[in-house]
Design a protein around this motif. Structure first.
Motif, PDB file in Angstrom:
ATOM      1  N   THR A 233       0.869  -1.187   0.000  1.00 25.16           N
ATOM      2  CA  THR A 233       0.000   0.000   0.000  1.00 25.16           C
ATOM      3  C   THR A 233       0.896   1.224   0.000  1.00 25.16           C
ATOM      4  O   THR A 233       1.765   1.358   0.871  1.00 25.16           O
ATOM      5  N   ILE A 234       0.727   2.102  -0.980  1.00 24.92           N
ATOM      6  CA  ILE A 234       1.579   3.294  -1.121  1.00 24.92           C
ATOM      7  C   ILE A 234       0.684   4.518  -1.209  1.00 24.92           C
ATOM      8  O   ILE A 234      -0.294   4.533  -1.960  1.00 24.92           O
ATOM      9  N   LYS A 359       8.746   1.216   1.223  1.00 28.07           N
ATOM     10  CA  LYS A 359       7.683   2.221   1.170  1.00 28.07           C
ATOM     11  C   LYS A 359       7.140   2.470  -0.235  1.00 28.07           C
ATOM     12  O   LYS A 359       5.983   2.839  -0.395  1.00 28.07           O
ATOM     13  N   PHE A 360       7.980   2.269  -1.256  1.00 30.71           N
ATOM     14  CA  PHE A 360       7.580   2.723  -2.586  1.00 30.71           C
ATOM     15  C   PHE A 360       7.512   1.640  -3.655  1.00 30.71           C
ATOM     16  O   PHE A 360       7.236   1.936  -4.807  1.00 30.71           O
ATOM     17  N   SER A 361       7.769   0.377  -3.291  1.00 36.17           N
ATOM     18  CA  SER A 361       7.689  -0.700  -4.275  1.00 36.17           C
ATOM     19  C   SER A 361       6.447  -1.547  -4.036  1.00 36.17           C
ATOM     20  O   SER A 361       6.063  -1.793  -2.893  1.00 36.17           O
ATOM     21  N   ALA A 362       5.834  -2.016  -5.126  1.00 33.06           N
ATOM     22  CA  ALA A 362       4.657  -2.882  -4.989  1.00 33.06           C
ATOM     23  C   ALA A 362       4.978  -4.138  -4.215  1.00 33.06           C
ATOM     24  O   ALA A 362       4.123  -4.706  -3.539  1.00 33.06           O
ATOM     25  N   SER A 363       6.243  -4.603  -4.304  1.00 37.80           N
ATOM     26  CA  SER A 363       6.626  -5.836  -3.614  1.00 37.80           C
ATOM     27  C   SER A 363       7.329  -5.562  -2.289  1.00 37.80           C
ATOM     28  O   SER A 363       7.921  -6.464  -1.701  1.00 37.80           O
ATOM     29  N   GLY A 364       7.243  -4.331  -1.796  1.00 38.83           N
ATOM     30  CA  GLY A 364       7.854  -4.008  -0.509  1.00 38.83           C
ATOM     31  C   GLY A 364       7.072  -4.596   0.647  1.00 38.83           C
ATOM     32  O   GLY A 364       5.906  -4.956   0.526  1.00 38.83           O
ATOM     33  N   THR A 500      10.227   0.405 -16.403  1.00 42.29           N
ATOM     34  CA  THR A 500      10.443  -0.392 -15.190  1.00 42.29           C
ATOM     35  C   THR A 500       9.659   0.214 -14.034  1.00 42.29           C
ATOM     36  O   THR A 500      10.238   0.788 -13.115  1.00 42.29           O
ATOM     37  N   PRO A 501       8.334   0.112 -14.049  1.00 41.41           N
ATOM     38  CA  PRO A 501       7.556   0.731 -12.970  1.00 41.41           C
ATOM     39  C   PRO A 501       7.811   0.030 -11.638  1.00 41.41           C
ATOM     40  O   PRO A 501       7.688  -1.193 -11.543  1.00 41.41           O
ATOM     41  N   ILE A 502       8.127   0.801 -10.617  1.00 39.51           N
ATOM     42  CA  ILE A 502       8.407   0.251  -9.296  1.00 39.51           C
ATOM     43  C   ILE A 502       7.121  -0.265  -8.646  1.00 39.51           C
ATOM     44  O   ILE A 502       7.142  -1.145  -7.789  1.00 39.51           O
ATOM     45  N   SER A 503       5.978   0.261  -9.100  1.00 36.97           N
ATOM     46  CA  SER A 503       4.680  -0.160  -8.573  1.00 36.97           C
ATOM     47  C   SER A 503       3.603   0.234  -9.576  1.00 36.97           C
ATOM     48  O   SER A 503       3.835   1.065 -10.458  1.00 36.97           O
ATOM     49  N   GLY A 533      11.991   5.895  -6.764  1.00 31.51           N
ATOM     50  CA  GLY A 533      12.564   4.729  -7.431  1.00 31.51           C
ATOM     51  C   GLY A 533      13.712   5.108  -8.344  1.00 31.51           C
ATOM     52  O   GLY A 533      14.761   4.452  -8.365  1.00 31.51           O
ATOM     53  N   MET A 534      13.547   6.177  -9.090  1.00 27.94           N
ATOM     54  CA  MET A 534      14.587   6.616 -10.014  1.00 27.94           C
ATOM     55  C   MET A 534      15.853   7.032  -9.278  1.00 27.94           C
ATOM     56  O   MET A 534      16.972   6.684  -9.668  1.00 27.94           O
TER      57      MET A 534
END
Length: 606
Positions: A233-234, A359-364, A500-503, A533-534
């Motif tokens: 959740t972001i 905090k910022f990745s879908a797989s975090g 390469t979307p981080i989420s 992410g960048m």
């Protein structure tokens, strides 16, 4: 009386100087010298950074063959105790024999420190009682200094430490590395002029806006490890992570192109197969979901687990179980440089509860642990050994696969070097079997790296010289070439976010013909997630000014001429390979530089 000429080399590195009084004792097979204060006409400048200072140590009679030296230092009255980094001690005997004692350690206290003569010795060859005693004491201290810790159950163990300053001094960052490297995304945000976007939680409104801020690419396969992973959740919004299946096709002009994408593992009515012939946004959205899954697979399995975490296990086991005088320690110690500190920082600032990835990745968060556990359970020995991995994955003949081409050549070059060194010290399989320090090293790796799981092929013990050569080749390749291959190009390929979307913020399309530019933009991560992410990818792709290229060994741990010549030959082979890669790259529209030996670091150091 007989005189020994003692030459002390202080390393040419920041803060290596000491102004304390330095003392030495020579220990040989026939006796030992008195503890001698090292003082000469150079006075206080004898042990400054880069200094080479000579002294005479007199003894009533010959000490025989020198076994070790004892060094200690004491602060002057009213002066503080400081830290000193001697590189080595060289001793010329009355008979003209030269003995070399590698040090390469910080001496920060007033205790006596023992350093062995540089000729490599396996444990069962160490016949002198003081040699055996110093070996035992060294490992006892190392096992106190380098303790195992469990970061999370189910993933490789790590070093136990409260922070960089509590790591043993010899494995910490240099002053140069420390001052250049602040492991924080704010560095990247500032450098990339993205500070103003860090608090912007809105969606992108136009694809051209992304183009103005960033700059494009692609690569693919089966992402089954993502199946059923709980997404993050972001910004208080549920995120989405798919487990796609991608079918690729080799075109007549030797390009590998996707021809079908299924975004979930199991066929279903709401899980259509997307094709290049579908509408522009249907096909584009399918590719975006694949690339987002690829980000998580790459960062957690390929990069974090298979290079960083394994390299840390290899290093901690080496430092706990193998003394400095052992040939394996001499061979592998350059390939552990900075690894323990960089991994602590990654755990502390990237994958911790408040870390950027968490905090910022879908797989975090929870999803990250699930993926890491699945990834470890899927590791096989052959997948860590490039020639077997390439063959098993059936990519021997894939066109324009420059990773494969360069990795195979690097593996062979490293393997020849390792074979030369190890066959010099291990003449028979029996010597491998009876080397208890070597066997403890491999068992510790099995227990703490692979958690004693039945990972296919991972050895628990070594029984032949060939097995030892293969495993050590894998260790060096993993921490140098493989890490460079998966780390150095991250910003190049991931800096344009849609690649390469981080989420991703919306679920995947369940029907064809419904995707639009508007739904694509709403699906892409928010502005602040994008720039975080960048900035992280930028940071991880930076090269330190004290970068140590593969095969460039600044410390002389080997004293014998044969291994020293092998190291020189290794360096020449790497230079030739570098020249060949540079020549090949002249013909490429996008040069593949990541496995050029000049661009590959000796260790996982970033």
């Amino acid at each position: 009386m007989v005189d020994y000429e003692v030459t002390v080399y202080t390393a040419n590195r920041t803060a290596a100087t000491t102004f304390n009084n330095v003392f030495i004792k020579l220990v040989g097979t026939s006796g030992e010298s008195e503890r001698k204060w090292l003082f000469n006409l150079k006075g206080a400048s004898a042990f400054v950074r880069g200094a080479v200072a000579s002294f005479t140590v007199s003894c009533p009679m010959s000490l025989g063959k020198l076994v070790l030296v004892e060094l200690d230092k004491k602060p002057l009255l009213l002066f503080p105790e400081d830290s000193w980094f001697p590189a080595k001690v060289e001793v010329k005997s009355p008979d003209g024999d030269i003995y070399n004692f590698p040090v390469y350690r910080w001496i920060s206290d007033s205790k006596v420190h023992r350093f062995r003569e540089g000729t490599a010795l396996k444990g069962f060859e160490d016949s002198h009682h003081l040699g055996r005693y110093s070996r035992e004491q060294e490992l006892k201290q190392r096992q106190k200094d380098y303790c195992w810790d469990v970061y999370v159950e189910g993933i490789p163990h790590c070093i136990k430490t409260d922070g960089p300053s509590s790591l043993p001094p010899e494995v910490r960052f240099s002053f140069t590395k420390q001052t250049e490297f602040l492991f924080t995304a704010s560095t990247g945000l500032a450098e990339l002029k993205l500070k103003g976007l860090v608090d912007n939680k809105t969606n992108w409104t136009n694809i051209d806006d992304i183009d103005r801020v960033f700059c494009c690419n692609i690569f693919l396969c089966d992402y089954k490890r993502m199946d059923g992973v709980k997404a993050n959740t972001i910004n208080d919004e549920k995120q989405y992570l798919m487990a796609p299946l991608v079918l690729l096709h080799k075109t007549p002009d030797d390009k590998l192109m996707p021809i079908a994408i299924q975004l979930k593992q199991k066929p279903a009515e709401d899980n259509p197969i997307f094709l290049p012939s579908d509408s522009e946004y249907d096909w584009l959205m399918a590719k975006i979901f694949v690339r987002s899954a690829d980000f998580s697979e790459h960062q957690l399995n390929v990069h974090l687990l298979r290079t960083h975490l394994l390299a840390e296990v290899f290093a901690v086991s080496l430092l706990r179980n193998v003394p400095m005088v052992h040939p394996l320690h001499k061979l592998l110690i350059p390939h552990t440089r900075y690894t323990l500190q960089i991994n602590f920082l990654a755990r502390n600032r990237l994958i911790s509860e408040e870390g950027v990835f968490t905090k910022f990745s879908a797989s975090g968060g929870e999803g990250m642990i699930t993926i890491l556990r699945r990834s470890l359970s899927s590791v096989t020995y052959s997948s860590l050994c490039v020639p077997e991995d390439i063959a098993e994955r059936g990519v021997k003949d894939v066109p324009n696969f420059y990773y494969r081409d360069d990795a195979l050549r690097l593996w062979d070059t490293i393997n020849r070097f390792v074979r030369g060194i190890l066959t010099y010290y291990y003449k028979t399989d029996a010597e491998v079997q009876q080397d208890s320090e070597l066997q403890k090293w491999i068992l510790d790796i099995f227990e703490h790296g692979f958690l004693s799981q039945p990972c296919p092929g991972i050895p628990q013990k070594l029984t032949t010289v060939d097995e030892l050569i293969k495993f050590v080749t894998m260790v060096i390749f993993t921490g140098s070439a493989q890490h460079a291959a998966v780390n150095s190009g991250q910003f190049d390929f991931g800096s344009w976010m849609p690649n390469t979307p981080i989420s991703l913020q919306l679920p995947p399309p369940t029907k064809k013909g419904e995707a639009t530019e508007e739904t694509m933009l709403k699906t892409l991560p928010d502005v602040n997630t994008t720039v975080q992410g960048m900035a992280t990818l930028w940071l991880l792709s930076q090269q330190s000014s004290d970068f140590a290229p593969l095969g460039q060994y600044s410390e002389d741990h080997f004293s014998e001429e044969t291994p020293r010549q092998m190291m020189a030959n290794f360096k020449k082979e790497l230079a030739a390979l570098s020249a060949a890669i540079k020549e090949r790259n002249k013909t490429l529209e996008v040069p593949y530089t990541y496995l050029d030996p000049e661009e590959v670091e000796n260790s996982v150091a970033i």
